[in-house]
Design an enzyme around this catalytic site. Structure first.
Site, PDB file in Angstrom:
ATOM      1  N   GLN A 114     -10.638  -3.833  -3.694  1.00  0.00           N
ATOM      2  CA  GLN A 114     -11.262  -3.321  -3.103  1.00  0.00           C
ATOM      3  C   GLN A 114     -12.507  -3.554  -4.049  1.00  0.00           C
ATOM      4  OE1 GLN A 114     -11.957  -1.913  -0.064  1.00  0.00           O
ATOM      5  NE2 GLN A 114     -13.836  -1.956  -0.483  1.00  0.00           N
ATOM      6  N   ARG A 172     -13.430  -8.689   1.705  1.00  0.00           N
ATOM      7  CA  ARG A 172     -12.320  -7.963   1.713  1.00  0.00           C
ATOM      8  C   ARG A 172     -11.147  -9.461   1.672  1.00  0.00           C
ATOM      9  NH1 ARG A 172      -9.826  -3.137   1.323  1.00  0.00           N
ATOM     10  NH2 ARG A 172      -7.693  -4.108   0.735  1.00  0.00           N
ATOM     11  N   HIS A 188      -7.176   0.652  -6.853  1.00  0.00           N
ATOM     12  CA  HIS A 188      -7.708   0.153  -5.653  1.00  0.00           C
ATOM     13  C   HIS A 188      -8.311  -1.361  -5.767  1.00  0.00           C
ATOM     14  CE1 HIS A 188      -7.692  -1.158  -1.524  1.00  0.00           C
ATOM     15  NE2 HIS A 188      -8.851  -0.224  -1.027  1.00  0.00           N
ATOM     16  N   ARG A 245       0.603  -0.686  -0.071  1.00  0.00           N
ATOM     17  CA  ARG A 245       0.091   0.208  -0.364  1.00  0.00           C
ATOM     18  C   ARG A 245       0.972   1.040   0.170  1.00  0.00           C
ATOM     19  NH1 ARG A 245      -5.526   1.750   3.520  1.00  0.00           N
ATOM     20  NH2 ARG A 245      -5.649   0.709   1.787  1.00  0.00           N
ATOM     21  N   ASP A 285     -17.180   7.415  -1.421  1.00  0.00           N
ATOM     22  CA  ASP A 285     -15.888   7.537  -0.514  1.00  0.00           C
ATOM     23  C   ASP A 285     -15.840   8.846  -0.126  1.00  0.00           C
ATOM     24  OD1 ASP A 285     -14.046   6.334   0.065  1.00  0.00           O
ATOM     25  OD2 ASP A 285     -12.734   6.647  -1.962  1.00  0.00           O
ATOM     26  N   CYS A 342     -16.086   1.943   0.509  1.00  0.00           N
ATOM     27  CA  CYS A 342     -15.083   1.172   1.179  1.00  0.00           C
ATOM     28  C   CYS A 342     -14.875   0.889   1.997  1.00  0.00           C
ATOM     29  CB  CYS A 342     -13.745   1.081   0.231  1.00  0.00           C
ATOM     30  SG  CYS A 342     -13.269   2.816   0.071  1.00  0.00           S
TER      31      CYS A 342
HETATM   32  N1   CP Z   1     -11.085   0.519   1.707  1.00  0.00           N
HETATM   33  C1   CP Z   1      -9.776  -0.557   3.168  1.00  0.00           C
HETATM   34  O1   CP Z   1      -9.415  -0.346   2.090  1.00  0.00           O
HETATM   35  O2   CP Z   1      -9.751   0.196   4.231  1.00  0.00           O
HETATM   36  P1   CP Z   1      -7.808   0.150   5.369  1.00  0.00           P
HETATM   37  O3   CP Z   1      -7.450   1.604   4.707  1.00  0.00           O
HETATM   38  O4   CP Z   1      -8.738   0.302   6.526  1.00  0.00           O
HETATM   39  O5   CP Z   1      -7.602  -0.618   5.020  1.00  0.00           O
HETATM   40  N1  NVA Z   2      -9.704   6.502  -1.297  1.00  0.00           N
HETATM   41  C1  NVA Z   2      -9.412   6.491  -0.136  1.00  0.00           C
HETATM   42  C2  NVA Z   2     -10.091   5.148  -0.316  1.00  0.00           C
HETATM   43  C3  NVA Z   2      -9.137   4.275   1.684  1.00  0.00           C
HETATM   44  C4  NVA Z   2      -9.735   2.756   1.503  1.00  0.00           C
HETATM   45  C5  NVA Z   2      -7.972   6.769  -0.133  1.00  0.00           C
HETATM   46  O1  NVA Z   2      -7.234   6.086  -1.199  1.00  0.00           O
HETATM   47  O2  NVA Z   2      -7.965   7.235   1.588  1.00  0.00           O
END
Ligand code: CP
Ligand code: NVA
Length: 303
Positions: A133, A290, A130, A103, A222, A262
């Site tokens: 997700q 997930r 993502h 990540r 989101d 998400c």
């Molecule tokens: N939806 C998602 O990726 O959540 P986190 O940021 O908690 O991993």
């Molecule tokens: N769009 C958000 C998703 C988090 C899971 C971010 O990137 O922070």
């Protein structure tokens, strides 16, 4: 099949459908308490440059349930945070581990990692995509609605990583997608161009949330400021006025529509408490999935 899971566009519909089939099987086994050690003795490194609750816990628990071992690495506590080149880290990790989940910020970071790694690299979120997700989201749609075929999916809000991956998904799977994003917050132009060139379904970008949500089967939103955009929070709150997913907007969707988010959610900003807690919300199933979908992704790539 592609070695890595960096973006959905690297896969065909049949490859991704096969992941859904395995997801269903693994979910049933887990619910029945049946052992499914498809990755016995294997190790997954999980590199985090951004915060996480769901991604970290679901990958960690998933690897354990598959009989393997997960390893949490925060970039700030490793040599990556002191500037060790990605290409060096990638080659070293591949000597110890059977797969790496990352990540981070730029998509080019996961791409470079994958280029230098002999083991599969899984994108656990970048600024651009993502993919894990959206696979979980679509699996949730399949569970609730039987299929994604013939559905209208709506996106309301920021043209962010989630929106970009939904756009790729619409082109690959062939459902209709309408996105409503404020001017200046449109999704990635290259993702849109790729999707429009490959889609057989309709993919529409508007700045009108009501047009997007009208008669939708699935309504998605989101956060307005993603990780890394915290300094823009106040400006974004103003620019996204009118893009809140509330009861009045949801009333325009089909009577049996599903609401996805998400998570984490900001109640009172992009979504209201009554919508996320209401009868259309499938966000807890979505979060659970997930786990199941990522187990199938790991078993497919690392098995
Ligand atoms: N939806 C998602 O990726 O959540 P986190 O940021 O908690 O991993
Ligand atoms: N769009 C958000 C998703 C988090 C899971 C971010 O990137 O922070």
């Amino acid at each position: 099949m592609n070695k890595d899971f960096l973006a959905l566009s690297q896969f065909s519909k049949s490859e991704l459908d096969a992941i859904f089939t395995l997801t269903r099987e693994l979910k049933q086994k887990q619910k029945r308490g049946e052992e499914h050690h498809l990755l016995k003795g294997k190790t997954l490194a999980m590199i985090f440059e951004k915060s996480s609750t769901r991604t970290r816990v679901s990958f960690e628990v998933g690897m354990y349930q598959l009989g393997g071992h997960p390893l949490f690495i925060s970039t700030k506590d490793s040599q990556m945070g002191r500037g060790e080149p990605i290409k060096d880290t990638a080659r070293v990790m591949a000597r110890y581990c059977d797969g790496v989940m990352i990540r981070t910020y730029g998509q080019e970071i996961v791409e470079e990692f994958a280029r230098y790694s002999s083991v599969p690299i899984i994108n656990g979120l970048t600024d651009l995509h993502h993919p894990c997700q959206i696979m979980a989201d679509l699996f949730t749609v399949i569970e609730h609605r039987g299929s994604y075929e013939g559905l209208k999916i709506a996106w309301v809000g920021d043209g962010n990583n989630m929106a970009n991956t939904w756009i790729e998904a619409a082109a690959i799977f062939g459902f209709d997608l309408t996105l409503a994003c404020p001017k200046g917050y449109e999704p990635d132009a290259a993702a849109m161009q790729w999707a429009l060139a490959n889609a057989t379904s309709s993919i529409v970008l508007t700045d009108d949330p009501q047009e997007a949500v009208k008669d939708a089967d699935v309504v998605n939103t989101d956060v307005w400021a993603s990780m890394g955009q915290e300094a823009e929070q106040n400006k974004r709150e103003k620019d996204f006025a009118g893009y809140q997913l509330n009861e009045a907007l949801l009333d325009l969707a089909k009577g049996n529509c599903m609401v996805l988010h998400c998570l984490p959610a900001h109640r009172g900003e992009e979504i209201t408490d009554d919508v996320i807690e209401g009868p259309h919300s499938a966000v807890w199933d979505e979060a659970e999935n997930r786990l199941h979908v990522q187990k199938a992704i790991m078993a497919t790539l690392m098995g």
